[in-house]
Design a protein around this motif. Sequence first.
Motif, PDB file in Angstrom:
ATOM      1  N   ALA A 185       0.741  -1.180  -0.010  1.00  0.00           N
ATOM      2  CA  ALA A 185      -0.077   0.103  -0.018  1.00  0.00           C
ATOM      3  C   ALA A 185       0.732   1.320  -0.123  1.00  0.00           C
ATOM      4  O   ALA A 185       0.402   2.237  -0.230  1.00  0.00           O
ATOM      5  N   GLY A 186       2.266   1.155   0.201  1.00  0.00           N
ATOM      6  CA  GLY A 186       3.030   2.215   0.453  1.00  0.00           C
ATOM      7  C   GLY A 186       2.947   2.984   1.304  1.00  0.00           C
ATOM      8  O   GLY A 186       3.070   4.365   1.689  1.00  0.00           O
ATOM      9  N   ASP A 187       2.383   2.448   2.701  1.00  0.00           N
ATOM     10  CA  ASP A 187       2.043   3.207   3.819  1.00  0.00           C
ATOM     11  C   ASP A 187       3.335   3.098   4.708  1.00  0.00           C
ATOM     12  O   ASP A 187       3.674   2.384   5.608  1.00  0.00           O
ATOM     13  N   VAL A 188       4.110   4.248   4.640  1.00  0.00           N
ATOM     14  CA  VAL A 188       5.536   4.285   5.405  1.00  0.00           C
ATOM     15  C   VAL A 188       5.215   4.486   6.810  1.00  0.00           C
ATOM     16  O   VAL A 188       5.861   3.605   7.356  1.00  0.00           O
ATOM     17  N   GLU A 189       4.235   5.173   7.177  1.00  0.00           N
ATOM     18  CA  GLU A 189       3.918   5.577   8.597  1.00  0.00           C
ATOM     19  C   GLU A 189       3.660   4.305   9.417  1.00  0.00           C
ATOM     20  O   GLU A 189       4.198   3.900  10.464  1.00  0.00           O
ATOM     21  N   SER A 190       2.496   3.462   8.647  1.00  0.00           N
ATOM     22  CA  SER A 190       2.322   2.272   9.316  1.00  0.00           C
ATOM     23  C   SER A 190       3.247   1.132   9.189  1.00  0.00           C
ATOM     24  O   SER A 190       3.477   0.218  10.149  1.00  0.00           O
ATOM     25  N   PHE A 191       4.170   1.116   8.269  1.00  0.00           N
ATOM     26  CA  PHE A 191       5.270   0.242   8.125  1.00  0.00           C
ATOM     27  C   PHE A 191       6.271   0.492   9.124  1.00  0.00           C
ATOM     28  O   PHE A 191       6.729  -0.441   9.907  1.00  0.00           O
ATOM     29  N   ALA A 192       6.624   1.983   9.474  1.00  0.00           N
ATOM     30  CA  ALA A 192       7.610   2.113  10.578  1.00  0.00           C
ATOM     31  C   ALA A 192       7.056   1.673  11.946  1.00  0.00           C
ATOM     32  O   ALA A 192       7.916   1.533  12.821  1.00  0.00           O
ATOM     33  N   LEU A 193       5.876   2.099  12.124  1.00  0.00           N
ATOM     34  CA  LEU A 193       5.239   1.834  13.278  1.00  0.00           C
ATOM     35  C   LEU A 193       5.139   0.211  13.619  1.00  0.00           C
ATOM     36  O   LEU A 193       5.521  -0.173  14.730  1.00  0.00           O
ATOM     37  N   GLU A 194       4.691  -0.625  12.828  1.00  0.00           N
ATOM     38  CA  GLU A 194       4.753  -2.100  12.969  1.00  0.00           C
ATOM     39  C   GLU A 194       6.121  -2.697  13.069  1.00  0.00           C
ATOM     40  O   GLU A 194       6.558  -3.561  14.115  1.00  0.00           O
ATOM     41  N   LEU A 195       6.984  -2.062  12.178  1.00  0.00           N
ATOM     42  CA  LEU A 195       8.463  -2.540  12.466  1.00  0.00           C
ATOM     43  C   LEU A 195       9.048  -2.228  14.018  1.00  0.00           C
ATOM     44  O   LEU A 195       9.799  -3.011  14.654  1.00  0.00           O
ATOM     45  N   GLY A 196       8.747  -0.969  14.340  1.00  0.00           N
ATOM     46  CA  GLY A 196       9.451  -0.427  15.740  1.00  0.00           C
ATOM     47  C   GLY A 196       8.746  -1.481  16.738  1.00  0.00           C
ATOM     48  O   GLY A 196       9.332  -1.782  17.760  1.00  0.00           O
ATOM     49  N   ALA A 207      12.552   4.472  12.265  1.00  0.00           N
ATOM     50  CA  ALA A 207      12.363   5.389  11.047  1.00  0.00           C
ATOM     51  C   ALA A 207      13.673   5.480  10.176  1.00  0.00           C
ATOM     52  O   ALA A 207      13.535   5.593   8.889  1.00  0.00           O
ATOM     53  N   GLN A 208      14.829   5.295  11.052  1.00  0.00           N
ATOM     54  CA  GLN A 208      16.004   5.367  10.422  1.00  0.00           C
ATOM     55  C   GLN A 208      16.393   3.988   9.629  1.00  0.00           C
ATOM     56  O   GLN A 208      16.966   4.180   8.597  1.00  0.00           O
ATOM     57  N   ILE A 209      15.591   3.073   9.846  1.00  0.00           N
ATOM     58  CA  ILE A 209      15.661   1.852   9.362  1.00  0.00           C
ATOM     59  C   ILE A 209      14.989   1.975   7.970  1.00  0.00           C
ATOM     60  O   ILE A 209      15.413   1.667   6.965  1.00  0.00           O
ATOM     61  N   VAL A 210      13.762   2.595   8.048  1.00  0.00           N
ATOM     62  CA  VAL A 210      12.756   2.640   7.062  1.00  0.00           C
ATOM     63  C   VAL A 210      13.663   3.616   5.855  1.00  0.00           C
ATOM     64  O   VAL A 210      13.290   3.259   4.938  1.00  0.00           O
ATOM     65  N   LEU A 218      17.227  -2.533   6.641  1.00  0.00           N
ATOM     66  CA  LEU A 218      15.705  -3.160   6.226  1.00  0.00           C
ATOM     67  C   LEU A 218      16.019  -4.796   6.067  1.00  0.00           C
ATOM     68  O   LEU A 218      15.363  -5.478   6.707  1.00  0.00           O
ATOM     69  N   ALA A 219      17.163  -5.271   5.467  1.00  0.00           N
ATOM     70  CA  ALA A 219      17.384  -6.618   5.388  1.00  0.00           C
ATOM     71  C   ALA A 219      17.781  -7.198   6.796  1.00  0.00           C
ATOM     72  O   ALA A 219      17.392  -8.306   7.238  1.00  0.00           O
ATOM     73  N   VAL A 220      18.390  -6.360   7.747  1.00  0.00           N
ATOM     74  CA  VAL A 220      18.915  -6.883   9.063  1.00  0.00           C
ATOM     75  C   VAL A 220      17.522  -7.100   9.640  1.00  0.00           C
ATOM     76  O   VAL A 220      17.165  -8.014  10.441  1.00  0.00           O
ATOM     77  N   ALA A 221      16.665  -5.985   9.632  1.00  0.00           N
ATOM     78  CA  ALA A 221      15.210  -6.100  10.559  1.00  0.00           C
ATOM     79  C   ALA A 221      14.355  -7.221  10.012  1.00  0.00           C
ATOM     80  O   ALA A 221      13.699  -7.799  10.720  1.00  0.00           O
ATOM     81  N   ALA A 222      14.365  -7.682   8.673  1.00  0.00           N
ATOM     82  CA  ALA A 222      13.476  -8.713   7.990  1.00  0.00           C
ATOM     83  C   ALA A 222      14.214 -10.047   8.422  1.00  0.00           C
ATOM     84  O   ALA A 222      13.470 -10.850   8.984  1.00  0.00           O
ATOM     85  N   ILE A 235       8.678  -6.955  -0.572  1.00  0.00           N
ATOM     86  CA  ILE A 235       8.932  -5.788   0.100  1.00  0.00           C
ATOM     87  C   ILE A 235       9.858  -4.733  -0.465  1.00  0.00           C
ATOM     88  O   ILE A 235       9.674  -3.477  -0.564  1.00  0.00           O
ATOM     89  N   LEU A 236      10.935  -5.400  -0.909  1.00  0.00           N
ATOM     90  CA  LEU A 236      11.923  -4.324  -1.808  1.00  0.00           C
ATOM     91  C   LEU A 236      11.185  -3.791  -3.131  1.00  0.00           C
ATOM     92  O   LEU A 236      11.252  -2.455  -3.275  1.00  0.00           O
ATOM     93  N   LEU A 237      10.724  -4.597  -3.847  1.00  0.00           N
ATOM     94  CA  LEU A 237      10.127  -4.228  -4.972  1.00  0.00           C
ATOM     95  C   LEU A 237       8.713  -3.214  -4.899  1.00  0.00           C
ATOM     96  O   LEU A 237       8.591  -2.186  -5.600  1.00  0.00           O
ATOM     97  N   PHE A 238       8.264  -3.310  -3.775  1.00  0.00           N
ATOM     98  CA  PHE A 238       6.902  -2.383  -3.700  1.00  0.00           C
ATOM     99  C   PHE A 238       7.397  -1.364  -2.866  1.00  0.00           C
ATOM    100  O   PHE A 238       7.202  -0.059  -3.243  1.00  0.00           O
ATOM    101  N   PHE A 239       8.256  -1.478  -1.770  1.00  0.00           N
ATOM    102  CA  PHE A 239       8.443  -0.584  -0.781  1.00  0.00           C
ATOM    103  C   PHE A 239       9.523   0.454  -1.158  1.00  0.00           C
ATOM    104  O   PHE A 239       9.730   1.519  -0.461  1.00  0.00           O
TER     105      PHE A 239
END
Length: 325
Positions: A185-196, A207-210, A218-222, A235-239
């Motif tokens: 969906a290209g939702d950066v805010e939700s992506f960063a919130l869920e990652l944290g 946010a620094q990772i995103v 991002l690879a380390v987090a995944a 995720i790479l291709l979309f985000f």
Amino acid sequence: MTKSLFPGFDGLMSLSRREGVDVRPTLLRVLTDLYVQTRVHSEDEQRQFTELATRLIDQVDDATRAAVKAKLAIYPLTPVPVLQKLGLVAAQEGRRVPLAREIPAPAPPPTPARTPSDAERRMAASMAMQPKDAAEIHDMFFGAGPSERALILHNLAQTPLKAAPRIPTVRAKRAIQILEMAAIAGDVESFALELGDSLILPSRVAAQIVDDAGGEALAVAARALDMPSPNFQRILLFFKPAIGNSVNEVYRLARLYDRLSDRSALVMLAAWRGSTLAVTRAKYQPSLHDGERQRARAGASQTRPGVQPGAVPARRTGTDGSSER
């Protein structure tokens, strides 16, 4: 549609055969997801999808083919050649072949007797390494280039530093699903919130990772979430369109991800968590130091003063009431 999103499609295919990192399942899934998101397609979009999908269907694994088949079977605008390729329509007719009943999913594995609470995991995370060491690793990683980052991650696997505890499997699977949906969906805010939230990281580090342009963070987090490689590639291709449009970048990060060990990712996760504690200490250190100095001055002022020069000494009184000099 596909040309604008994947201008290097043919380059990705040829490099896939040469380099041995197979992204064809990921590409087919991504192409399918993009196609079914829209209810109206131009003739050029239909032609491109038909051409690319029919090329890939015979070159992917059964699981990918089944997942794509399930989506296209219920999509009303799936091109007939693609339906035929998937066995959803008869080769001579345009009728759809009735689908078999859905196979029930296997029962989920039993959950462990007890999973650590958030408070316990946060306490374990803060004790993983000294904050100063964590801050140095954090700053070194984000200040390095691609080759230096790969070397840092390789060396972390050999260090005696304590790694962060693994993310519980149920929580990690849920996070992977949410992250992939947010990426599509290209939702950066939700992506960063869920990652944290899933990695127990403050919003600043998430946010620094995103926002990291290289993609290694991002690879380390995944990897810390034990994300399957195809999900990471999607995720790479979309985000990260800047990465997804570069053949070399896609394969560089795909190779890095496949070679990245769980321990390296969890040690780096511990460093990201510990660096926050170091920043907090540095922020409040001046006020703590001033408080100590004020307490020291207050203690000194409360000590009993000595006789000042020129003061008249106190007279002592004897037992008979007479004064003594």
